[in-house]
Design a protein around this motif. Structure first.
Motif: not given
Lengths: 302, 575
Positions: A125, A128, A202-206, A274-276
């Motif tokens: 994480y 990334l 937070e919701q993708e990579l904590t 949030r954007l990608r």
């Protein structure tokens, strides 16, 4: 006050002021967001409380290497140093020719230190998050730098104080307005706020780049982030919307503008998903094009 | 409006189809209830029979159920359950399995969605599955012995074998990829489950799932210890957000097995409570989905809009969740005139606020961009995985148990099965939003029906002892898709076998299919979230003072005061 004396006072007082004011912005931004969300929100001093809580905790780290240990300090020191060079109330006690470039570099260094800290750990994480932080920095840095360059070209100087005086004297030009808008919009990404909080997400990579940090190192990173918000908003206000007031009144007027700008950014941040990373890239390239227009105007002398 | 006759015309037609499709594979055909067909087929013919049903007759795969009938002098048994949605008929293929060397051929190569069901039968009954593509253990925890099978009748419900058995192996990451672990505990996975993502940069190359971390063995408990009506409390607690669908499906399965007819008013009340549950669940999901995308504005607003529904539920049932409305043969309470008034009042406000919220979402390009063309799930993949609910309807597959296999009062109600052809996360979002409004419509119709019929008559007469060894299979369209319960009555006071299939059982199996090549790490949480895996919510707080041996329950207002002031609010006397 003579110039050298002013410089010494600012050198002593400035860091304390910057460090003290940054966390307030966090509390303010969260309050704005809470109101939009039909909540009461935390107290305005929540930023300070969070830092105090984190600082009182044990700073456990998964890996110990010099980069991990130094990164939080570098991030904070760079942000504070950048802040010392920004004009305040028409005065630039520590200003020098080309200080604009140094401010931008220092703000970039502060962000890069977060990425370095993230990449120096052993977490996927963290890696990334760090790679996203760097990619975003590569995209947004030219936009912000370009916007300052536009004013600098028109003013014929890269000294922040002189750029602000020129902008004040020659009023907003088409080029500086365009550049100011581009810089204002890019600020969301520059400050790493939603929809551009990709490196933390937070919701993708904590927590992304910051996932391995806790306690005091994390408090330092958060403090650096708050300071970066303050300095970046401040320098945009000073250069693109300079106030004719001087001294304490000038400083107060600028502070008010910083709060307004930060409030607007907080509203935008609340109302956008949030954007990608690929979508963020497209968006920032478009803002970059806007900035290029401003650049063309500036070269044409408009 | 769907009008379903109680004649056996449809099941006659299906039976005729089955006879011609299965040919000599069909050993025996049984129709214990209208719209229910059970076909006995030989063990070696079961794959051919499944093919004939699934590919020939285009039946929808529901679940496979294992049974231990050794106590009755038979062996094991496996039921492959299907639904013929166009014909409104459910059917099951009954496959006998020898008690000495229990094994059946795998149907997963034909129906990928049968994978977990087969592995579960292997783990819990010890029936070997021949030719399963991924035979790792699924349900049993690490260390549980390989030769002990908890759902066998000779395994006591409270036995605790020594945990010295094998562990579940992980799939190694393909060369050149990094492994990222989502879970077992992860911010947007509210339940323990683990997704190991094999990534190349930001791109997903493969996944490996592991779940069943908190298997509660409730089927075993119901089959050994509990009488019929106590199982309801257990069923209600399978899910923390849509528990009523489970208790309803269970009661309906028991009622079908026992041949009980539920009074009309009770059926209307069941529909009413189920729609209330769906409405609050969809609003909850909308909030969670937006939270996953860092869009907390919608998260907060949609949960605020939902709150009056929770208060309404508490007013009607005495509880925000776990309504405890069902009992075998009917319902436990009436919805009186005052309650009906309150429903209509609440709906007006909720509908208005939801419309405003949805309008702002549809124009939000940033949000739509994040959802469109992500998590692609084709109609054929829906069929193969057995996915149900908004997950299927978001791919344009109009499967809905309320219309296809009417229960409660849905045959009297008028509603649309909302579908969307997007086949992506956006499609599933649009379907849920549309369904929320349909639920509001249905609630109003239920209130109108209740007004026009006399009060009382909520439970039918239930005999002291239900007939033994009779079967019932029933579905309820939960917010997340069809919940399916199979019940086989026991010779005592409780069920002999109870199999629960929650919609997420099929939908989660389908998630790896949705993570198509090119999907990035950023798309994984929302794609997972798009099938709406469920979690339990505890919104009440109980304060226990161990020293003083006192107990106090705070209500919503007191919790709010506590969180705002940081001080425990004063006690307001006994209430």
């Amino acid at each position: 006050m003579s110039a050298p004396l002013g410089a010494v006072v600012w050198l002593l007082l400035g860091p304390a002021l910057l460090l003290a004011a940054g966390p307030w912005l966090d509390g303010f931004g969260r309050r704005v967001r809470a109101r939009l969300e039909s909540r009461r929100g935390p107290p305005m001093v929540q930023g300070y409380l969070d830092l105090a809580k984190l600082a009182s905790k044990e700073g456990l780290v998964a890996v110990t290497n010099p980069v991990t240990a130094a990164a939080p300090w570098v991030a904070l020191a760079a942000a504070v140093t950048a802040g010392l060079l920004v004009p305040l109330g028409g005065a630039t006690p520590l200003g020098f020719a080309g200080d604009m470039v140094v401010v931008l570099y220092l703000l970039g260094l502060s962000a890069a230190a977060v990425a370095l800290g993230g990449a120096s750990g052993a977490s996927a994480y963290g890696f990334l998050g760090a790679s996203r932080e760097l990619l975003l920095l590569l995209l947004v840095e030219p936009v912000v730098a370009g916007a300052f360059l536009v004013v600098g070209l028109q003013a014929g100087t890269f000294r922040l104080g002189a750029m602000a005086s020129w902008e004040l004297a020659n009023g907003p030009t088409p080029a500086s307005v365009l550049a100011g808008v581009a810089a204002g919009v890019a600020l969301l990404a520059y400050l790493g706020r939603v929809p551009f909080d990709l490196s933390e997400a937070e919701q993708e990579l904590t927590g992304g780049a910051l996932v391995e940090f806790g306690g005091r190192p994390l408090a330092l990173f958060r403090w650096a982030l708050f300071t970066r918000w303050l300095v970046a908003a401040w320098v945009v206000v000073e250069v693109f919307v300079p106030t004719p007031l001087r001294g304490a009144a000038g400083a107060a007027a600028s502070a008010l503008l910083v709060v307004v700008l930060f409030g607007v950014l907080s509203v935008l941040s609340t109302l956008i998903a949030r954007l990608r990373i690929d979508q963020a890239r497209v968006f920032l390239v478009q803002i970059g094009l806007l900035m290029l227009f401003a650049f063309t105007f500036a070269v044409m002398g408009a | 409006m769907t009008t379903i006759t109680t004649s056996t015309e449809r099941s006659d037609r299906v039976a005729a189809h089955l006879v011609s499709a299965l040919g000599e594979h069909l050993l025996h055909l049984d129709r214990p209830a209208p719209d229910r067909v059970y076909c006995d087929v030989a063990r070696d013919a079961c794959v051919a029979a499944v093919k004939a049903l699934f590919e020939g007759l285009r039946a929808r795969y529901v679940i496979s159920v294992g049974l231990d009938r050794r106590g009755e002098g038979a062996g094991f048994e496996v039921l492959h359950c299907f639904a013929m949605d166009d014909e409104h008929v459910r059917c099951a293929l009954r496959v006998p399995v020898s008690a000495e060397r229990p094994s059946i051929p795998s149907i997963t190569p034909v129906i990928p969605g049968a994978s977990w069901a087969e592995l579960e039968i292997r783990d819990l009954f010890g029936v070997q599955i021949e030719g399963h593509p991924d035979p790792r253990r699924l349900v049993l925890p690490d260390g549980f012995p390989d030769d002990v099978h908890p759902l066998r009748k000779d395994f006591p419900y409270n036995a605790k074998p020594a945990l010295d058995g094998p562990s579940r192996p992980f799939t190694p990451a393909p060369p050149g990829t990094t492994e990222m672990r989502l879970g077992p505990f992860f911010p947007v996975l509210e339940e323990p489950s683990q997704w190991r993502l094999f990534v190349d940069g930001e791109r997903i190359v493969g996944t490996d799932y592991r779940g069943f971390y908190s298997h509660r063995a409730i089927e075993k408990l119901a089959e050994t210890k509990l009488p019929y009506n106590q199982v309801i409390s257990l069923a209600e607690r399978i899910c923390g957000i849509c528990g009523c669908v489970h208790s309803t499906a269970y009661c309906q399965a028991v009622e079908e097995a026992a041949g009980l007819v539920v009074p009309r008013r009770a059926r209307v009340i069941r529909s009413l409570v189920l729609e209330l549950e769906r409405l609050q669940s969809h609003l909850l999901w909308l909030g969670i989905a937006c939270h996953i995308l860092g869009f907390d504005f919608v998260f907060q607003q949609s949960w605020r809009v939902r709150e009056p529904l929770m208060n309404l539920a508490e007013h009607l049932t005495g509880s925000r969740k776990h309504f405890q409305v069902n009992v075998v043969g009917g319902v436990t309470f009436d919805v009186t005139a005052a309650g009906q008034e309150r429903i209509l009042e609440t709906l007006t406000g909720v509908e208005k606020e939801t419309s405003a919220l949805v309008k702002s979402l549809e124009g939000d390009q940033a949000l739509v961009q994040r959802l469109q063309h992500v998590g692609m799930f084709t109609p054929e993949e829906v069929r193969l995985s057995g996915a149900v609910g908004p997950t299927a309807r978001g791919s344009g597959v109009p499967v809905d148990a309320r219309r296809d296999h009417p229960y409660a009062a849905y045959d009297e109600l008028d509603f649309q099965v909302v579908t969307h052809d997007g086949c992506d996360n956006w499609g599933r979002t649009v379907v849920r939003i549309g369904e929320a409004f349909e639920s509001a419509k249905l609630l109003r119709q239920c209130v109108a029906l209740l007004r026009d019929m006399p009060e009382g008559g909520l439970v039918t007469h239930v005999p002291e002892r239900l007939p033994s060894l009779r079967e019932g299979m029933h579905g309820v369209e939960a917010p997340r898709g069809e919940v399916f319960h199979y019940v086989r009555t026991g010779s005592g006071t409780g069920p002999d076998r109870w199999r629960v299939r929650a919609p997420s059982y099929q939908n989660i199996q389908a998630v790896p299919t949705m993570l198509k090549p090119g999907t990035t790490v950023a798309d994984v949480p929302i794609t997972l979230g798009s099938v709406d895996p469920c979690f339990s919510c505890t919104e009440r707080m109980e304060v226990l003072d161990v020293g003083a041996r006192s107990r106090r329950v705070l209500d919503a207002g007191e919790i709010r005061d506590l969180s705002r002031t940081g001080r425990m609010p004063p006690e307001r006397g006994t209430r």
